[in-house]
Design a protein around this motif. Sequence first.
Motif, PDB file in Angstrom:
ATOM      1  N   ARG A 101       3.119  22.378 -80.631  1.00  0.00           N
ATOM      2  CA  ARG A 101       2.907  23.499 -81.544  1.00  0.00           C
ATOM      3  C   ARG A 101       1.556  24.134 -81.251  1.00  0.00           C
ATOM      4  O   ARG A 101       0.528  23.475 -81.303  1.00  0.00           O
ATOM      5  CB  ARG A 101       2.992  23.035 -82.995  1.00  0.00           C
ATOM      6  N   VAL A 102       1.585  25.422 -80.947  1.00  0.00           N
ATOM      7  CA  VAL A 102       0.381  26.155 -80.550  1.00  0.00           C
ATOM      8  C   VAL A 102       0.181  27.320 -81.510  1.00  0.00           C
ATOM      9  O   VAL A 102       1.097  28.113 -81.745  1.00  0.00           O
ATOM     10  CB  VAL A 102       0.501  26.698 -79.112  1.00  0.00           C
ATOM     11  N   THR A 103      -1.010  27.441 -82.072  1.00  0.00           N
ATOM     12  CA  THR A 103      -1.323  28.572 -82.936  1.00  0.00           C
ATOM     13  C   THR A 103      -2.304  29.506 -82.241  1.00  0.00           C
ATOM     14  O   THR A 103      -3.249  29.064 -81.580  1.00  0.00           O
ATOM     15  CB  THR A 103      -1.900  28.105 -84.285  1.00  0.00           C
ATOM     16  N   THR A 104      -2.051  30.802 -82.382  1.00  0.00           N
ATOM     17  CA  THR A 104      -2.897  31.817 -81.762  1.00  0.00           C
ATOM     18  C   THR A 104      -2.624  33.147 -82.453  1.00  0.00           C
ATOM     19  O   THR A 104      -1.553  33.329 -83.057  1.00  0.00           O
ATOM     20  CB  THR A 104      -2.604  31.928 -80.253  1.00  0.00           C
ATOM     21  N   PRO A 105      -3.546  34.103 -82.403  1.00  0.00           N
ATOM     22  CA  PRO A 105      -3.264  35.428 -82.965  1.00  0.00           C
ATOM     23  C   PRO A 105      -2.204  36.163 -82.145  1.00  0.00           C
ATOM     24  O   PRO A 105      -2.049  35.923 -80.939  1.00  0.00           O
ATOM     25  CB  PRO A 105      -4.621  36.145 -82.878  1.00  0.00           C
ATOM     26  N   ASP A 106      -1.493  37.064 -82.794  1.00  0.00           N
ATOM     27  CA  ASP A 106      -0.431  37.798 -82.100  1.00  0.00           C
ATOM     28  C   ASP A 106      -0.967  38.617 -80.935  1.00  0.00           C
ATOM     29  O   ASP A 106      -0.311  38.746 -79.899  1.00  0.00           O
ATOM     30  CB  ASP A 106       0.344  38.697 -83.071  1.00  0.00           C
ATOM     31  N   SER A 107      -2.188  39.165 -81.063  1.00  0.00           N
ATOM     32  CA  SER A 107      -2.727  39.996 -79.985  1.00  0.00           C
ATOM     33  C   SER A 107      -2.961  39.191 -78.712  1.00  0.00           C
ATOM     34  O   SER A 107      -2.699  39.668 -77.607  1.00  0.00           O
ATOM     35  CB  SER A 107      -4.036  40.649 -80.432  1.00  0.00           C
ATOM     36  N   LEU A 108      -3.455  37.957 -78.840  1.00  0.00           N
ATOM     37  CA  LEU A 108      -3.669  37.115 -77.662  1.00  0.00           C
ATOM     38  C   LEU A 108      -2.332  36.726 -77.027  1.00  0.00           C
ATOM     39  O   LEU A 108      -2.201  36.700 -75.806  1.00  0.00           O
ATOM     40  CB  LEU A 108      -4.454  35.860 -78.035  1.00  0.00           C
ATOM     41  N   ASP A 146      -0.812  21.608 -82.856  1.00  0.00           N
ATOM     42  CA  ASP A 146      -1.410  20.639 -81.934  1.00  0.00           C
ATOM     43  C   ASP A 146      -2.571  21.257 -81.167  1.00  0.00           C
ATOM     44  O   ASP A 146      -3.542  20.571 -80.845  1.00  0.00           O
ATOM     45  CB  ASP A 146      -0.355  20.132 -80.939  1.00  0.00           C
ATOM     46  N   VAL A 147      -2.436  22.546 -80.857  1.00  0.00           N
ATOM     47  CA  VAL A 147      -3.460  23.249 -80.084  1.00  0.00           C
ATOM     48  C   VAL A 147      -3.705  24.607 -80.738  1.00  0.00           C
ATOM     49  O   VAL A 147      -2.757  25.256 -81.200  1.00  0.00           O
ATOM     50  CB  VAL A 147      -3.018  23.457 -78.617  1.00  0.00           C
ATOM     51  N   ALA A 148      -4.957  25.016 -80.788  1.00  0.00           N
ATOM     52  CA  ALA A 148      -5.304  26.349 -81.276  1.00  0.00           C
ATOM     53  C   ALA A 148      -5.974  27.125 -80.157  1.00  0.00           C
ATOM     54  O   ALA A 148      -6.876  26.607 -79.493  1.00  0.00           O
ATOM     55  CB  ALA A 148      -6.236  26.256 -82.486  1.00  0.00           C
ATOM     56  N   VAL A 149      -5.516  28.349 -79.925  1.00  0.00           N
ATOM     57  CA  VAL A 149      -6.162  29.270 -78.983  1.00  0.00           C
ATOM     58  C   VAL A 149      -6.806  30.340 -79.842  1.00  0.00           C
ATOM     59  O   VAL A 149      -6.105  31.152 -80.457  1.00  0.00           O
ATOM     60  CB  VAL A 149      -5.154  29.879 -77.997  1.00  0.00           C
ATOM     61  N   ARG A 150      -8.128  30.324 -79.908  1.00  0.00           N
ATOM     62  CA  ARG A 150      -8.828  31.137 -80.889  1.00  0.00           C
ATOM     63  C   ARG A 150      -9.977  31.937 -80.281  1.00  0.00           C
ATOM     64  O   ARG A 150     -10.678  31.446 -79.389  1.00  0.00           O
ATOM     65  CB  ARG A 150      -9.409  30.245 -81.989  1.00  0.00           C
ATOM     66  N   ALA A 151     -10.171  33.140 -80.796  1.00  0.00           N
ATOM     67  CA  ALA A 151     -11.350  33.938 -80.477  1.00  0.00           C
ATOM     68  C   ALA A 151     -12.346  33.737 -81.608  1.00  0.00           C
ATOM     69  O   ALA A 151     -12.145  34.241 -82.710  1.00  0.00           O
ATOM     70  CB  ALA A 151     -10.981  35.411 -80.332  1.00  0.00           C
ATOM     71  N   THR A 152     -13.380  32.967 -81.358  1.00  0.00           N
ATOM     72  CA  THR A 152     -14.354  32.661 -82.398  1.00  0.00           C
ATOM     73  C   THR A 152     -15.667  32.211 -81.775  1.00  0.00           C
ATOM     74  O   THR A 152     -15.676  31.606 -80.704  1.00  0.00           O
ATOM     75  CB  THR A 152     -13.831  31.550 -83.334  1.00  0.00           C
ATOM     76  N   ASP A 153     -16.753  32.512 -82.450  1.00  0.00           N
ATOM     77  CA  ASP A 153     -18.057  32.004 -82.023  1.00  0.00           C
ATOM     78  C   ASP A 153     -18.437  30.753 -82.784  1.00  0.00           C
ATOM     79  O   ASP A 153     -19.489  30.159 -82.525  1.00  0.00           O
ATOM     80  CB  ASP A 153     -19.133  33.083 -82.231  1.00  0.00           C
ATOM     81  N   ASN A 154     -17.572  30.341 -83.737  1.00  0.00           N
ATOM     82  CA  ASN A 154     -17.865  29.155 -84.551  1.00  0.00           C
ATOM     83  C   ASN A 154     -16.623  28.296 -84.696  1.00  0.00           C
ATOM     84  O   ASN A 154     -15.986  28.275 -85.758  1.00  0.00           O
ATOM     85  CB  ASN A 154     -18.384  29.575 -85.934  1.00  0.00           C
ATOM     86  N   PRO A 155     -16.239  27.562 -83.635  1.00  0.00           N
ATOM     87  CA  PRO A 155     -15.051  26.709 -83.737  1.00  0.00           C
ATOM     88  C   PRO A 155     -15.283  25.581 -84.737  1.00  0.00           C
ATOM     89  O   PRO A 155     -16.424  25.139 -84.917  1.00  0.00           O
ATOM     90  CB  PRO A 155     -14.894  26.166 -82.310  1.00  0.00           C
ATOM     91  N   LEU A 269     -10.061  26.909 -76.468  1.00  0.00           N
ATOM     92  CA  LEU A 269      -8.857  26.082 -76.517  1.00  0.00           C
ATOM     93  C   LEU A 269      -9.235  24.830 -77.294  1.00  0.00           C
ATOM     94  O   LEU A 269     -10.117  24.075 -76.871  1.00  0.00           O
ATOM     95  CB  LEU A 269      -8.384  25.711 -75.109  1.00  0.00           C
ATOM     96  N   LEU A 270      -8.575  24.579 -78.416  1.00  0.00           N
ATOM     97  CA  LEU A 270      -8.989  23.525 -79.336  1.00  0.00           C
ATOM     98  C   LEU A 270      -7.836  22.595 -79.675  1.00  0.00           C
ATOM     99  O   LEU A 270      -6.674  23.006 -79.719  1.00  0.00           O
ATOM    100  CB  LEU A 270      -9.524  24.145 -80.631  1.00  0.00           C
ATOM    101  N   THR A 271      -8.168  21.331 -79.956  1.00  0.00           N
ATOM    102  CA  THR A 271      -7.187  20.371 -80.420  1.00  0.00           C
ATOM    103  C   THR A 271      -7.895  19.325 -81.268  1.00  0.00           C
ATOM    104  O   THR A 271      -9.121  19.320 -81.374  1.00  0.00           O
ATOM    105  CB  THR A 271      -6.439  19.706 -79.240  1.00  0.00           C
ATOM    106  N   HIS A 272      -7.115  18.444 -81.874  1.00  0.00           N
ATOM    107  CA  HIS A 272      -7.696  17.362 -82.668  1.00  0.00           C
ATOM    108  C   HIS A 272      -8.099  16.221 -81.731  1.00  0.00           C
ATOM    109  O   HIS A 272      -7.413  15.963 -80.732  1.00  0.00           O
ATOM    110  CB  HIS A 272      -6.683  16.859 -83.703  1.00  0.00           C
ATOM    111  N   PRO A 273      -9.205  15.523 -82.016  1.00  0.00           N
ATOM    112  CA  PRO A 273      -9.638  14.431 -81.126  1.00  0.00           C
ATOM    113  C   PRO A 273      -8.559  13.393 -80.848  1.00  0.00           C
ATOM    114  O   PRO A 273      -8.478  12.860 -79.730  1.00  0.00           O
ATOM    115  CB  PRO A 273     -10.817  13.802 -81.887  1.00  0.00           C
ATOM    116  N   ASP A 274      -7.694  13.106 -81.832  1.00  0.00           N
ATOM    117  CA  ASP A 274      -6.648  12.101 -81.628  1.00  0.00           C
ATOM    118  C   ASP A 274      -5.573  12.560 -80.661  1.00  0.00           C
ATOM    119  O   ASP A 274      -4.796  11.743 -80.156  1.00  0.00           O
ATOM    120  CB  ASP A 274      -5.990  11.734 -82.965  1.00  0.00           C
ATOM    121  N   LEU A 275      -5.490  13.870 -80.415  1.00  0.00           N
ATOM    122  CA  LEU A 275      -4.418  14.402 -79.567  1.00  0.00           C
ATOM    123  C   LEU A 275      -4.877  14.785 -78.164  1.00  0.00           C
ATOM    124  O   LEU A 275      -4.054  15.114 -77.322  1.00  0.00           O
ATOM    125  CB  LEU A 275      -3.808  15.646 -80.232  1.00  0.00           C
ATOM    126  N   ARG A 276      -6.170  14.733 -77.914  1.00  0.00           N
ATOM    127  CA  ARG A 276      -6.666  15.283 -76.647  1.00  0.00           C
ATOM    128  C   ARG A 276      -6.164  14.518 -75.432  1.00  0.00           C
ATOM    129  O   ARG A 276      -6.161  15.052 -74.318  1.00  0.00           O
ATOM    130  CB  ARG A 276      -8.189  15.327 -76.644  1.00  0.00           C
TER     131      ARG A 276
END
Length: 316
Positions: A101-108, A146-155, A269-276
């Motif tokens: 399961r991957v979350t990301t904004p629609d524009s990306l 499980d994974v987040a693809v995000r545009a952010t300066d503060n993950p 590209l982000l995930t939880h430590p338990d899933l990396r």
Amino acid sequence: MAEAFKNLAWDDFRLIKAVADAKGLPAAAAAMGVNHSTVFRRLKQIEEALGAVLFERHRTGYALTPAGEEMVALANRLDEEITAVGRKLAGREPAPSGELRVTTPDSLLIHLLMPMLATFRERYPEVRLDMVLSNQALNLSKRDADVAVRATDNPPENLVGRRVARIAWALYGRAADFPAPGEVSPEELDAHNWVSLGDSLGSLKTVKFVQENVAPEKVAYKINSVLGLAEAVEAGIGIGHIPCFIGDARPSLVRLGPANDDYAADLWLLTHPDLRHSPRVRAFLDFLGGEIARHRRFIEGQTGLQEMTEGGAVTA
């Protein structure tokens, strides 16, 4: 009460927690995907088995009793333990397979990631992608993703990952309206209508710029998603700031100024430590990190459309 606990299933704890969260039966039933009467009947059975009232019924909703508060606290602990075990088991899979399961904004997704995801599926056909389009920070600790693809300066500090690029933004207009885009004067810009992200995204510097420098009557179009900005500029509604990887991919658009680093945002590209260390998560992060690295200069506004298309990605 201790003996009665033996007859309770995890679904019973979920039901108690759902009623507590919703403060009523209809919303709790909807959240659990069952009907109202089922929740009412099972809650009554649970209270009878425990010999304790868990909720006080008021006209404004259901309020927890002290016994109910203890049960909800226990339900929360069980939920955390079950989720933690699920994350750890997911991290021990022998090969890249299963649902990711991957979350990301629609524009990306639409303007950047889609061709990369298609190539990923060709390489890892046993991994099934479940895309969650959202600008909100989902709870990766709860396996909302499980994974987040995000545009952010503060993950988020509770996640691990990598910064793979910095998304550049610039001011764009239609090429037909600006035959000499490098010579556009401030007076010409003032004469045009503008498009902008909505006021709900007022924390973004591009929005603040428009609010502070463009007359309200010249802001012809607002939208609460980056996805529709380029289409609005391309349709001739107005000029506006958009990410360079979107604007540069459209031959009908031209930059009306250099990329402004004040408007840029890191791509993570982000995930939880338990899933990396999960094979499917690791494979996805490594693959997507490599693909984005190949097009990093384009994402950062340093190249034009030609390099992106020659690099193998399909652009809008």
